[in-house]
Motif scaffolding. Structure first.
Motif, PDB file in Angstrom:
ATOM      1  N   LYS A 184       3.994  -7.870  28.551  1.00 47.88           N
ATOM      2  CA  LYS A 184       2.647  -7.308  28.701  1.00 47.88           C
ATOM      3  C   LYS A 184       2.167  -6.781  27.338  1.00 47.88           C
ATOM      4  O   LYS A 184       2.071  -5.582  27.092  1.00 47.88           O
ATOM      5  CB  LYS A 184       2.679  -6.169  29.731  1.00 47.88           C
ATOM      6  CG  LYS A 184       1.320  -5.547  30.077  1.00 47.88           C
ATOM      7  CD  LYS A 184       0.535  -6.372  31.039  1.00 47.88           C
ATOM      8  CE  LYS A 184      -0.648  -5.585  31.602  1.00 47.88           C
ATOM      9  NZ  LYS A 184      -1.511  -6.410  32.469  1.00 47.88           N
ATOM     10  N   HIS A 185       1.841  -7.718  26.426  1.00 49.65           N
ATOM     11  CA  HIS A 185       1.447  -7.297  25.087  1.00 49.65           C
ATOM     12  C   HIS A 185       0.234  -8.059  24.540  1.00 49.65           C
ATOM     13  O   HIS A 185      -0.194  -7.832  23.424  1.00 49.65           O
ATOM     14  CB  HIS A 185       2.625  -7.469  24.115  1.00 49.65           C
ATOM     15  CG  HIS A 185       2.981  -8.902  23.856  1.00 49.65           C
ATOM     16  ND1 HIS A 185       3.928  -9.571  24.595  1.00 49.65           N
ATOM     17  CD2 HIS A 185       2.519  -9.790  22.957  1.00 49.65           C
ATOM     18  CE1 HIS A 185       4.028 -10.814  24.155  1.00 49.65           C
ATOM     19  NE2 HIS A 185       3.169 -10.972  23.154  1.00 49.65           N
ATOM     20  N   LYS A 186      -0.350  -8.954  25.330  1.00 48.49           N
ATOM     21  CA  LYS A 186      -1.425  -9.827  24.857  1.00 48.49           C
ATOM     22  C   LYS A 186      -2.693  -9.013  24.559  1.00 48.49           C
ATOM     23  O   LYS A 186      -3.065  -8.128  25.325  1.00 48.49           O
ATOM     24  CB  LYS A 186      -1.701 -10.880  25.928  1.00 48.49           C
ATOM     25  CG  LYS A 186      -2.665 -11.982  25.540  1.00 48.49           C
ATOM     26  CD  LYS A 186      -2.672 -13.026  26.666  1.00 48.49           C
ATOM     27  CE  LYS A 186      -3.725 -14.086  26.486  1.00 48.49           C
ATOM     28  NZ  LYS A 186      -3.737 -15.037  27.619  1.00 48.49           N
ATOM     29  N   VAL A 187      -3.335  -9.322  23.433  1.00 46.68           N
ATOM     30  CA  VAL A 187      -4.566  -8.646  23.001  1.00 46.68           C
ATOM     31  C   VAL A 187      -5.690  -9.666  22.941  1.00 46.68           C
ATOM     32  O   VAL A 187      -5.545 -10.728  22.320  1.00 46.68           O
ATOM     33  CB  VAL A 187      -4.385  -8.001  21.609  1.00 46.68           C
ATOM     34  CG1 VAL A 187      -5.703  -7.397  21.120  1.00 46.68           C
ATOM     35  CG2 VAL A 187      -3.287  -6.955  21.637  1.00 46.68           C
ATOM     36  N   LEU A 188      -6.815  -9.343  23.568  1.00 42.88           N
ATOM     37  CA  LEU A 188      -7.999 -10.200  23.519  1.00 42.88           C
ATOM     38  C   LEU A 188      -9.115  -9.496  22.753  1.00 42.88           C
ATOM     39  O   LEU A 188      -9.360  -8.302  22.957  1.00 42.88           O
ATOM     40  CB  LEU A 188      -8.495 -10.533  24.931  1.00 42.88           C
ATOM     41  CG  LEU A 188      -7.508 -11.198  25.895  1.00 42.88           C
ATOM     42  CD1 LEU A 188      -8.212 -11.525  27.207  1.00 42.88           C
ATOM     43  CD2 LEU A 188      -6.900 -12.447  25.275  1.00 42.88           C
ATOM     44  N   SER A 189      -9.787 -10.241  21.887  1.00 46.12           N
ATOM     45  CA  SER A 189     -10.937  -9.707  21.164  1.00 46.12           C
ATOM     46  C   SER A 189     -11.941 -10.826  20.930  1.00 46.12           C
ATOM     47  O   SER A 189     -11.644 -12.004  21.153  1.00 46.12           O
ATOM     48  CB  SER A 189     -10.520  -9.082  19.834  1.00 46.12           C
ATOM     49  OG  SER A 189     -10.151 -10.082  18.910  1.00 46.12           O
ATOM     50  N   ALA A 190     -13.112 -10.450  20.441  1.00 48.48           N
ATOM     51  CA  ALA A 190     -14.198 -11.415  20.307  1.00 48.48           C
ATOM     52  C   ALA A 190     -14.112 -12.202  19.007  1.00 48.48           C
ATOM     53  O   ALA A 190     -13.718 -11.673  17.961  1.00 48.48           O
ATOM     54  CB  ALA A 190     -15.546 -10.701  20.376  1.00 48.48           C
ATOM     55  N   VAL A 191     -14.511 -13.444  19.067  1.00 45.34           N
ATOM     56  CA  VAL A 191     -14.732 -14.233  17.863  1.00 45.34           C
ATOM     57  C   VAL A 191     -15.783 -13.514  17.010  1.00 45.34           C
ATOM     58  O   VAL A 191     -16.778 -12.989  17.524  1.00 45.34           O
ATOM     59  CB  VAL A 191     -15.216 -15.655  18.228  1.00 45.34           C
ATOM     60  CG1 VAL A 191     -15.612 -16.431  16.976  1.00 45.34           C
ATOM     61  CG2 VAL A 191     -14.152 -16.397  19.019  1.00 45.34           C
TER      62      VAL A 191
END
Length: 400
Positions: free
Chosen positions: A126-133
């Motif tokens: 549980k370490h995934k990071v999502l951010s915007a282009v």
């Protein structure tokens, strides 16, 4: 003999390309260079000088604290840090505050906390990071990798794993990436460095729902939008979406370096003693200044005045544009304003900036096609009007 701009090229690492003039003094929203030339400041130190230059409240707080205590490290706590934390908690969703020195450090702390929470609760996957282009979250290796701009992150070797990027204001692209291994989604309420593009309410509300569904934390990067910039103390209030973690810096110190990560009590417990730290974070000088700045900004009169100042600037820009036809769109919130160039002038924001400088006006870019304005939140109407007059002359010169 005073240092000159040429000394930069001789002594400084060349990772910046500063203007040809060297500012030496500021007062309110006016700045003077070494030659005594005066400029109207619509740049605000890139949305940092929230009360302009040398605001009396900030100067008084700094002067008073400078005669008391400068630094003790986080082996101890100090009164200005405790007082500032109490003010922030009282005025926001937050129950706990971590102080650091910059927006990058605030985001680094936010991302580390989010991963720590995810791993503690659900395991190492549980370490995934999502951010915007095209987002921007700082220049540490972790934050620059999370920011979706390869021009800033390429060339430094392998990037940290577990980072993916979605399209801003496109909820479907987030849905395609988010899963139960996602620790957090980090987002700017207004995409700042890449064009001053506000998020839609529906997009941010959708992010909140997706994070809740997948036990992921929602982080708002309010380094640029926070501390009154949008007309609310923080932009999350404008959108009606409460994040789990929020980063602040820039306007927080009004020009004195300070950053902060805001979160809840239950999440903060995951950063137990020794898990994260900073030598200078919570420095008494920085916190004393930020406390004074906070009091001025978090005043109903100051916050209400931001809308009036925005209206005055936007009306002026629209009047100029009606005559000259340079801009395709005026956008943003509060006193974070983007003027996007028409396709005929694509890629020429730097030329507009240079023309403004020649007329004694300091402005910013947000990418090659957008002029960004981030003036003092208490800029005088006379300075607004004079700045707009200089901008009009600059745009006429730009068009030739």
């Amino acid at each position: 003999m005073s240092p000159t701009r040429a000394d930069f090229d001789q002594y400084m690492v060349p990772n910046y390309a500063p203007a040809a003039f060297v500012p030496v003094r500021g007062q309110g929203s006016r700045v003077w260079d070494q030659a005594g030339r005066e400029y109207v400041d619509f740049a605000g130190g890139i949305a940092v000088n929230s009360l302009g230059h040398c605001h009396p409240a900030a100067v008084a707080a700094l002067t008073e604290q400078a005669n008391k205590l400068w630094h003790v490290s986080n082996v101890f706590t100090n009164e200005p840090a405790l007082a500032l934390a109490e003010k922030i908690v009282a005025a926001t969703f937050a129950e706990r505050v971590f102080f650091c020195n910059s927006g990058a450090e605030a985001n680094e702390a936010a991302l580390k906390l989010a991963r720590r929470v995810g791993i503690d609760r659900f395991g190492p996957q549980k370490h995934k990071v999502l951010s915007a282009v095209n987002s921007f979250h700082g220049r540490t290796f972790f934050t620059v990798s999370v920011g979706g701009q390869p021009k800033y992150s390429d060339g430094f070797g392998p990037r940290p794993e577990g980072i993916a990027h979605f399209d801003y204001n496109d909820l479907a692209s987030v849905e395609a990436l988010i899963d139960d291994d996602t620790a957090c989604v980090i987002v700017e309420p207004i995409l700042g460095e890449s064009g001053v593009l506000p998020a839609t309410r529906e997009f941010l509300q959708g992010l909140r729902a997706l994070c809740d569904r997948h036990n992921a934390l929602l982080i708002f990067d309010e380094v640029q939008t926070g501390m009154g910039r949008t007309g609310h103390l923080f932009a999350y209030e404008h959108f009606g979406v409460v994040p789990d973690i929020l980063s602040s810096a820039k306007s927080l110190g009004g020009g004195f370096p300070i950053g902060a990560m805001l979160t809840t009590d239950v999440l903060a417990r995951h950063l137990s003693a020794g898990t994260h730290g900073t030598t200078y974070g919570g420095n008494p000088l920085a916190c004393a200044v930020a406390g004074a700045v906070f009091d001025v900004i978090n005043d109903p009169a100051t916050l209400a005045g931001i809308a009036d100042k925005r209206a005055r600037i936007v009306a002026g820009l629209e009047a100029i544009n009606a005559e000259l036809g340079v801009f395709d769109q005026i956008r943003g919130l509060g006193l974070l304003i983007g003027a996007a160039l028409k396709p005929a002038y694509e890629g020429r924001a730097k030329d507009v900036l240079n023309a403004a400088t020649a007329e004694g006006l300091m402005v910013l870019m947000a990418g090659p096609n957008v002029i960004r304005l981030a003036p003092s939140l208490v800029i005088a109407d006379a300075d607004i009007d004079e700045g707009l007059a200089r901008f009009a002359r600059a745009l006429k010169a730009f068009k030739g």
